[in-house]
Design an enzyme around this catalytic site. Structure first.
Site, short mmCIF file in Angstrom:
data_model
loop_
_atom_site.label_atom_id
_atom_site.label_comp_id
_atom_site.label_asym_id
_atom_site.label_seq_id
_atom_site.Cartn_x
_atom_site.Cartn_y
_atom_site.Cartn_z
N ARG A 38 70.40 -44.52 -29.09
CA ARG A 38 69.63 -43.38 -28.32
C ARG A 38 69.34 -41.98 -28.94
O ARG A 38 68.12 -41.62 -29.04
CB ARG A 38 70.36 -42.89 -27.04
N THR A 39 70.40 -41.44 -29.72
CA THR A 39 70.31 -40.26 -30.28
C THR A 39 69.10 -40.11 -31.57
O THR A 39 68.29 -39.50 -31.54
CB THR A 39 71.58 -39.61 -30.61
N LYS A 67 79.54 -42.75 -52.05
CA LYS A 67 80.00 -42.74 -53.45
C LYS A 67 81.17 -41.60 -53.83
O LYS A 67 81.42 -41.24 -54.99
CB LYS A 67 78.68 -42.60 -54.62
N ARG A 88 74.35 -37.21 -37.67
CA ARG A 88 75.45 -37.65 -37.02
C ARG A 88 76.23 -38.15 -37.91
O ARG A 88 75.93 -38.92 -39.22
CB ARG A 88 75.04 -38.70 -36.08
N HIS A 116 78.90 -33.31 -28.94
CA HIS A 116 77.46 -33.91 -28.94
C HIS A 116 76.85 -33.06 -28.06
O HIS A 116 76.17 -33.44 -27.11
CB HIS A 116 77.74 -35.32 -28.23
N1 CP Z 1 74.34 -41.25 -25.67
C1 CP Z 1 74.32 -41.60 -27.24
O1 CP Z 1 74.64 -40.75 -28.14
O2 CP Z 1 73.89 -43.01 -27.54
P1 CP Z 1 73.77 -43.49 -29.02
O3 CP Z 1 75.10 -43.68 -29.46
O4 CP Z 1 73.18 -44.71 -28.89
O5 CP Z 1 73.07 -42.44 -29.73
#
Ligand code: CP
Length: 287
Positions: A38-39, A67, A88, A116
């Site tokens: 999603r993100t 590395k 991320r 998040h």
């Molecule tokens: N909600 C969420 O962060 O989903 P993903 O891990 O698929 O990005």
């Protein structure tokens, strides 16, 4: 937060009209060193709906971090290629390390069990759309409150609003961390910690979470806890309660719930695109 909600409502119109060219000629970097559907894809969609080009790095093992390159060096390099960075990363605190050296706008898309924030913002927008307000909301959070970064970030944001309250449902091993409960205590926010889902059904929102397998050192412990809570249609069918989940789900919401009008988790996903469009526009001074 109020300003973001307002810009997001404007972005709904842009999205429905098929996007615009706000960021024509700009290049944005999406760095996903930990799995995401999603993100990653909603940032990609948001960027493209605003006319930007997108460069990506997927998977730690395919980057020079593998590395031994430091996060600081990686980010310093990518700032030469891009006008904004989304990252991320599996380590808590990695976003702070990256943001400290970034010379272009930097967005944390999840730092291990830390936070998040963009998920929390889309969750806030979803609550606002589904319930018509953020003040006075009683939310029940269920599941892995220890490692579930989305509930940490959402607690800090919703806690900014008036008369909100929290019911926290988890096994003792997965309780909400002290960094969040001490924030509730400091702000005088009402919260209760309980162990059964039935004790959390008299609220405006029930926010289910997945037990975060990837954070467990002991697989047997994960197997013991993974399906401790399963929300079923009978729990919420006749109640004025909005069902949310950041997804992915791995069994903690029965698929029978999906057809109920108060099941908001797939609408929540769509909100991720417009919220991220708004955030990019605001960070780059276009809104
Ligand atoms: N909600 C969420 O962060 O989903 P993903 O891990 O698929 O990005």
């Amino acid at each position: 937060m109020d300003a973001i909600l307002k810009v997001t409502e404007d972005m709904e119109k842009v999205y429905s009209a098929g996007g615009n060219e706000m960021f024509k000629g700009k290049v944005f970097a999406n760095l996903f060193y930990e799995p995401s559907t999603r993100t990653r894809l909603s940032f990609d969609a948001a960027m493209k709906h605003l006319g930007a080009s997108v460069i990506t790095a997927d998977g730690l093992q395919f980057s020079s971090l593998y590395k031994g390159e430091t996060i600081e060096d990686t980010i310093t390099v990518i700032c030469q290629y891009s006008d904004a960075i989304v990252m991320r990363h599996p380590e808590q605190g990695s976003a702070d390390t990256a943001a400290a050296v970034a010379t272009v706008p930097f967005i944390n898309a999840g730092d291990g069990p830390g936070q998040h924030p963009t998920q929390a913002i889309l969750d806030m927008y979803t609550i606002f759309k589904e319930r018509g307000t953020l003040d006075g909301i009683h939310i029940t959070m269920v599941g892995d409150l220890k490692y579930g970064r989305t509930v940490h970030s959402l607690s800090f944001l919703l806690g900014l609003y008036k008369d909100v309250s929290f019911t926290l449902v988890s096994p003792p091993e997965l309780k909400m961390p002290e960094k969040v409960t001490s924030f509730f205590d400091e702000k005088g926010i009402a919260y209760t910690e309980v162990e059964s889902i039935e004790e959390g059904l008299d609220s405006d929102v029930i926010y289910m979470t997945r037990v975060q397998k990837e954070r467990f050192e002991d697989e047997a412990e994960y197997e013991r806890l993974k399906l401790k809570y399963i929300l079923k249609a009978d729990h919420v069918r006749d109640r004025d309660i909005t069902v949310m989940h950041p997804l992915p789900r791995v069994g903690e919401i029965d698929t029978d719930v999906d057809a109920l009008p108060n099941a908001a988790y797939f609408r929540q996903v769509r909100n991720g695109v417009v919220v991220r469009m708004a955030l990019l526009a605001m960070l780059l001074g276009k809104a």
